[in-house]
Motif scaffolding. Structure first.
Motif, PDB file in Angstrom:
ATOM      1  N   THR A 196      -9.911  -6.050   1.624  1.00  0.00           N
ATOM      2  CA  THR A 196      -8.682  -5.661   2.207  1.00  0.00           C
ATOM      3  C   THR A 196      -8.220  -4.026   1.976  1.00  0.00           C
ATOM      4  N   VAL A 197      -8.267  -3.485   0.758  1.00  0.00           N
ATOM      5  CA  VAL A 197      -8.109  -2.186   0.538  1.00  0.00           C
ATOM      6  C   VAL A 197      -9.155  -1.154   1.406  1.00  0.00           C
ATOM      7  N   PHE A 248       0.838  -1.111   0.146  1.00  0.00           N
ATOM      8  CA  PHE A 248       0.060  -0.144  -0.201  1.00  0.00           C
ATOM      9  C   PHE A 248       1.051   1.285   0.062  1.00  0.00           C
ATOM     10  N   LEU A 249       0.599   1.943  -1.030  1.00  0.00           N
ATOM     11  CA  LEU A 249       1.559   3.148  -1.123  1.00  0.00           C
ATOM     12  C   LEU A 249       0.709   4.560  -1.488  1.00  0.00           C
ATOM     13  N   THR A 299      -6.142  15.374   1.314  1.00  0.00           N
ATOM     14  CA  THR A 299      -6.375  14.342   0.524  1.00  0.00           C
ATOM     15  C   THR A 299      -5.123  13.421   0.029  1.00  0.00           C
ATOM     16  N   ARG A 300      -5.599  12.047  -0.253  1.00  0.00           N
ATOM     17  CA  ARG A 300      -4.610  11.234  -0.924  1.00  0.00           C
ATOM     18  C   ARG A 300      -5.263  10.176  -1.680  1.00  0.00           C
ATOM     19  N   MET A 301      -4.603   9.507  -2.539  1.00  0.00           N
ATOM     20  CA  MET A 301      -4.998   8.515  -3.008  1.00  0.00           C
ATOM     21  C   MET A 301      -3.894   7.171  -2.566  1.00  0.00           C
ATOM     22  N   LEU A 302      -4.676   6.492  -1.975  1.00  0.00           N
ATOM     23  CA  LEU A 302      -4.050   5.079  -1.573  1.00  0.00           C
ATOM     24  C   LEU A 302      -4.087   4.063  -2.631  1.00  0.00           C
ATOM     25  N   THR A 303      -3.061   3.444  -3.016  1.00  0.00           N
ATOM     26  CA  THR A 303      -2.854   2.399  -3.907  1.00  0.00           C
ATOM     27  C   THR A 303      -2.688   1.096  -3.402  1.00  0.00           C
ATOM     28  N   ALA A 304      -3.144   0.166  -3.904  1.00  0.00           N
ATOM     29  CA  ALA A 304      -2.523  -1.351  -3.652  1.00  0.00           C
ATOM     30  C   ALA A 304      -1.785  -1.735  -4.894  1.00  0.00           C
ATOM     31  N   ARG A 305      -0.685  -2.231  -4.714  1.00  0.00           N
ATOM     32  CA  ARG A 305       0.083  -2.699  -5.867  1.00  0.00           C
ATOM     33  C   ARG A 305       0.719  -4.072  -5.519  1.00  0.00           C
ATOM     34  N   CYS A 343      -7.188   1.227  -5.811  1.00  0.00           N
ATOM     35  CA  CYS A 343      -6.908   2.511  -5.169  1.00  0.00           C
ATOM     36  C   CYS A 343      -8.370   2.935  -4.521  1.00  0.00           C
ATOM     37  N   CYS A 344      -8.106   3.946  -3.737  1.00  0.00           N
ATOM     38  CA  CYS A 344      -9.134   4.830  -3.218  1.00  0.00           C
ATOM     39  C   CYS A 344      -8.680   6.206  -2.798  1.00  0.00           C
ATOM     40  N   GLN A 345      -9.531   7.092  -2.776  1.00  0.00           N
ATOM     41  CA  GLN A 345      -9.446   8.570  -2.260  1.00  0.00           C
ATOM     42  C   GLN A 345      -9.595   8.457  -0.623  1.00  0.00           C
ATOM     43  N   LEU A 346      -8.915   9.118  -0.140  1.00  0.00           N
ATOM     44  CA  LEU A 346      -9.208   9.444   1.277  1.00  0.00           C
ATOM     45  C   LEU A 346      -8.959  10.866   1.694  1.00  0.00           C
ATOM     46  N   GLU A 347      -9.997  11.439   2.142  1.00  0.00           N
ATOM     47  CA  GLU A 347     -10.017  12.844   2.697  1.00  0.00           C
ATOM     48  C   GLU A 347     -10.408  13.335   4.117  1.00  0.00           C
ATOM     49  N   HIS A 348      -9.436  13.941   4.593  1.00  0.00           N
ATOM     50  CA  HIS A 348      -9.753  14.090   5.941  1.00  0.00           C
ATOM     51  C   HIS A 348     -10.866  15.376   6.147  1.00  0.00           C
ATOM     52  N   ARG A 349     -11.858  15.150   6.804  1.00  0.00           N
ATOM     53  CA  ARG A 349     -12.842  16.134   6.903  1.00  0.00           C
ATOM     54  C   ARG A 349     -13.281  16.391   8.580  1.00  0.00           C
ATOM     55  N   GLY A 350     -12.581  16.786   9.218  1.00  0.00           N
ATOM     56  CA  GLY A 350     -12.589  16.970  10.716  1.00  0.00           C
ATOM     57  C   GLY A 350     -12.757  15.659  11.424  1.00  0.00           C
TER      58      GLY A 350
END
Length: 179
Positions: free
Chosen positions: A107-108, A10-11, A64-70, A78-85
């Motif tokens: 798993t992701v 995961f990167l 925000t970030r895009m987490l990837t499984a390789r 992949c998935c997007q994560l965004e911190h919202r409080g």
């Protein structure tokens, strides 16, 4: 196919990953290639699912970030994560149709929840799902998400999100407590 977490790394995505991410997201949701998996939206939406500009905005974003499984260096999910409080938003979730159904998606999702909780200290994960996607909503419910009944309109007329093939599309907010 059994897909265990040990097969994947995961990167966070970088700018160099944008073209691969656009291709992955498109293949998981749109067009004939998406029909190889079960997450296809091909019957309700045509056109693009994302674009390079949108992905770059996520990758470069402060919260925000895009987490990837390789696997073997290739992005397979992949998935997007965004911190919202006190919550995090989970979106743009895509798994290569060729490996869907083997547990990688679960798993992701679990890794995204773990990272959002540990990195940001959030207590809930939020996501929106097209409300007519009963099979997908049921999958999330089996993983602890609950339907809220809170709907937002689909962006009809904005081709960046696809070309709707029906006139009843809207997004429903799903929520899961973390921790």
């Amino acid at each position: 196919m059994d897909t265990t977490a040990t097969e994947f790394s995961f990167l966070d995505a970088t700018e160099a990953d944008v073209d691969a991410l656009v291709a992955l997201v498109q293949s998981a949701y749109r067009g004939d290639s998406s029909r190889a998996g079960w997450t296809t939206e091909a019957d309700i939406l045509e056109g693009q699912r994302t674009d390079p500009e949108g992905l770059l905005e996520i990758i470069k974003g402060r919260d925000t970030r895009m987490l990837t499984a390789r696997r073997d260096g290739r992005i397979v999910a992949c998935c997007q994560l965004e911190h919202r409080g006190s919550s995090a938003y989970f979106g743009m979730f895509a798994v290569d149709p060729a490996v869907q159904g083997g547990g990688l998606g679960r798993t992701v999702l679990e890794e995204a929840e773990r990272q959002a909780g540990s990195d940001w200290g959030v207590t809930e994960m939020h996501m929106t799902v097209i409300s007519v996607r009963d099979d997908l909503i049921a999958w999330y419910e089996r993983r602890g998400y609950r339907r809220t009944g809170r709907m937002t309109p689909f962006p009809y007329g904005d081709d960046r999100f696809g070309v709707p093939q029906r006139d009843d599309l809207q997004f429903e907010l799903l929520v899961k407590p973390l921790g």
